[in-house]
Design an enzyme around this catalytic site. Structure first.
Site, PDB file in Angstrom:
ATOM      1  N   GLY A 199       7.900  -6.955 -42.512  1.00  0.00           N
ATOM      2  CA  GLY A 199       8.973  -7.905 -42.486  1.00  0.00           C
ATOM      3  C   GLY A 199       8.560  -9.258 -42.664  1.00  0.00           C
ATOM      4  CB  CYS A 258       1.554 -12.432 -37.940  1.00  0.00           C
ATOM      5  SG  CYS A 258       2.822 -13.662 -38.461  1.00  0.00           S
ATOM      6  CG  LEU A 259       2.922 -10.663 -43.874  1.00  0.00           C
ATOM      7  CD1 LEU A 259       4.191 -10.564 -44.754  1.00  0.00           C
ATOM      8  CD2 LEU A 259       1.698  -9.838 -44.381  1.00  0.00           C
ATOM      9  CD  GLU A 277       9.351 -10.097 -39.019  1.00  0.00           C
ATOM     10  OE1 GLU A 277       9.491 -11.615 -39.346  1.00  0.00           O
ATOM     11  OE2 GLU A 277       8.344  -9.512 -39.203  1.00  0.00           O
ATOM     12  CG  HIS A 319       8.082 -15.230 -37.205  1.00  0.00           C
ATOM     13  ND1 HIS A 319       6.997 -15.899 -37.409  1.00  0.00           N
ATOM     14  CD2 HIS A 319       7.756 -13.916 -37.787  1.00  0.00           C
ATOM     15  CE1 HIS A 319       6.131 -15.203 -37.692  1.00  0.00           C
ATOM     16  NE2 HIS A 319       6.188 -14.043 -38.031  1.00  0.00           N
TER      17      HIS A 319
HETATM   18  O1  K1U Z   1       6.457 -11.233 -39.736  1.00  0.00           O
HETATM   19  C1  K1U Z   1       5.437 -10.727 -40.341  1.00  0.00           C
HETATM   20  O2  K1U Z   1       4.520 -11.702 -40.266  1.00  0.00           O
HETATM   21  C2  K1U Z   1       5.459  -9.407 -40.984  1.00  0.00           C
HETATM   22  C3  K1U Z   1       4.540  -8.359 -40.125  1.00  0.00           C
HETATM   23  C4  K1U Z   1       5.626  -7.820 -39.370  1.00  0.00           C
HETATM   24  C5  K1U Z   1       5.101  -7.034 -38.291  1.00  0.00           C
HETATM   25  C6  K1U Z   1       3.787  -6.100 -38.140  1.00  0.00           C
HETATM   26  C7  K1U Z   1       3.491  -5.511 -37.247  1.00  0.00           C
HETATM   27  C8  K1U Z   1       4.242  -5.479 -36.151  1.00  0.00           C
HETATM   28  C9  K1U Z   1       5.244  -6.280 -35.925  1.00  0.00           C
HETATM   29  C10 K1U Z   1       5.804  -6.875 -37.204  1.00  0.00           C
HETATM   30  C11 K1U Z   1       3.673  -7.623 -41.043  1.00  0.00           C
HETATM   31  O3  K1U Z   1       4.381  -6.846 -41.916  1.00  0.00           O
HETATM   32  S1  K1U Z   1       2.039  -7.510 -40.830  1.00  0.00           S
HETATM   33  C12 K1U Z   1       1.625  -6.575 -41.943  1.00  0.00           C
HETATM   34  C13 K1U Z   1       1.762  -5.153 -41.612  1.00  0.00           C
HETATM   35  O4  K1U Z   1       2.081  -4.994 -40.600  1.00  0.00           O
HETATM   36  C14 K1U Z   1       1.727  -3.739 -42.660  1.00  0.00           C
HETATM   37  C15 K1U Z   1       1.325  -4.180 -44.063  1.00  0.00           C
HETATM   38  C16 K1U Z   1       1.184  -3.097 -45.019  1.00  0.00           C
HETATM   39  C17 K1U Z   1       1.602  -1.761 -44.425  1.00  0.00           C
HETATM   40  C18 K1U Z   1       2.035  -1.472 -43.078  1.00  0.00           C
HETATM   41  C19 K1U Z   1       2.285  -2.641 -42.248  1.00  0.00           C
HETATM   42 ZN    ZN Z   2       4.628 -12.555 -38.427  1.00  0.00          ZN
END
Ligand code: K1U
Ligand code: ZN
Length: 178
Positions: free
Chosen positions: A49, A98-99, A141, A144
């Protein structure tokens, strides 16, 4: 169609990640380009996301694709002005990341399913019930867009510890880019 561009992702702490985003009032070609760029940025990270404020755009738009299997067909979604209409009583705990807070994970409890309404890039209003990882992700999201991070659900000490690590990471990244 213009070329997709990978955008840089803001790292916490940053005031733009604490602010409430503005409703989208016009679905124009710039918004289409932003959606393309956000999907490119999310897949490249990689992530499941990404919300507009994470790339410094203070508009209520998010993208997601919770299909983790690289061999499966992608299911990119773009949600404009998303609104949670109802949530389940049942809860679910997920080890969230979270990225904007790289390499930090913590368990967060949220409603297990949610009904969300939003506008698509064609301007049409859509509604869907999300569950599983999709429900966790869409809530993360939408948070955010309201200036809330997953660490805001943690105990203050754990949140402070993560924030200090991110401040250190940002100092190191700033030094490297000189
Ligand atoms: O919003 C963001 O920062 C993105 C985040 C979203 C998210 C992750 C986990 C739970 C809820 C929302 C991410 O994508 S973090 C990376 C991640 O979860 C992932 C990366 C590669 C493969 C699978 C997952
Ligand atoms: Zn996030």
């Amino acid at each position: 169609m213009t070329a997709m561009t990978k955008r840089s992702i803001l790292i916490h702490p940053d005031p733009r990640l604490k602010a409430t985003c503005n409703p989208v009032t016009s679905i124009d070609k710039d918004l289409h380009a932003l959606a393309d760029d956000m999907l490119e940025t999310m897949y490249d990270a990689p992530g499941i996301g990404l919300a507009a404020p994470q790339v410094g755009v203070m508009s209520r738009m998010l993208v997601m694709d919770c299909i983790k299997d690289e061999m499966a067909t992608p299911e990119p979604m773009v949600l404009i002005n998303p609104r949670v209409l109802s949530v389940s009583e049942e809860k679910n705990v997920y080890d969230e990341g979270c990225l904007s807070i790289p390499d930090q994970y913590a368990e967060v409890e949220r409603p297990a399913s949610v009904k969300v309404e939003w506008q698509g890039l064609d301007g049409k209003t859509m509604q869907e019930d999300f569950d599983g990882l999709w429900a966790t992700c869409v809530q993360h999201e939408i948070d955010h867009l309201n200036g809330k991070l997953f660490i805001d659900y943690l105990k203050p000490l754990k949140r402070q510890m993560i924030t200090r690590k991110m401040q250190k990471l940002k100092r190191e990244l700033a030094r490297e880019s000189k």
